[in-house]
Design a protein around this motif. Sequence first.
Motif, PDB file in Angstrom:
ATOM      1  N   PHE A  66      31.805 -59.734  16.658  1.00  0.00           N
ATOM      2  CA  PHE A  66      30.770 -58.936  17.315  1.00  0.00           C
ATOM      3  C   PHE A  66      29.430 -59.090  16.605  1.00  0.00           C
ATOM      4  N   ASP A  67      28.380 -58.727  17.322  1.00  0.00           N
ATOM      5  CA  ASP A  67      27.018 -58.715  16.797  1.00  0.00           C
ATOM      6  C   ASP A  67      26.805 -57.340  16.177  1.00  0.00           C
ATOM      7  N   ASP A  68      26.610 -57.291  14.863  1.00  0.00           N
ATOM      8  CA  ASP A  68      26.513 -55.988  14.213  1.00  0.00           C
ATOM      9  C   ASP A  68      25.176 -55.284  14.418  1.00  0.00           C
ATOM     10  N   THR A  69      24.269 -55.921  15.170  1.00  0.00           N
ATOM     11  CA  THR A  69      23.047 -55.209  15.550  1.00  0.00           C
ATOM     12  C   THR A  69      23.247 -54.479  16.880  1.00  0.00           C
ATOM     13  N   ALA A  70      24.333 -54.807  17.587  1.00  0.00           N
ATOM     14  CA  ALA A  70      24.603 -54.188  18.883  1.00  0.00           C
ATOM     15  C   ALA A  70      25.743 -53.181  18.839  1.00  0.00           C
ATOM     16  N   THR A  71      26.662 -53.326  17.889  1.00  0.00           N
ATOM     17  CA  THR A  71      27.780 -52.392  17.773  1.00  0.00           C
ATOM     18  C   THR A  71      28.222 -52.333  16.313  1.00  0.00           C
TER      19      THR A  71
END
Length: 91
Positions: A66-71
């Motif tokens: 996952f993208d850790d800036t989105a979740t």
Amino acid sequence: MKNILIALTLLTASLSAQAATRTVTLDLPSMNCAMCPITVKKALDKLEGVSKAEVSFDDKRAVVTFDDTATSTEALVEATTNAGYPSTVVK
């Protein structure tokens, strides 16, 4: 004005490229049938930022990219818990 727009576009593209992709493993001990991984995968795939979710019934684990800036890992755990399968992050 045109130069400012170009600079802003380049800056935005640069910041987007810096988004950190992470992969975590979630322990899902309450999965007890072959349909459970499908439910867990659907719950994880619904989260914005999740690019890949592989759920194994045999291992009772999910590997999520996952993208850790989105979740966040907290959101991943919340998603599986809300789907009926409480999880914990494997360290």
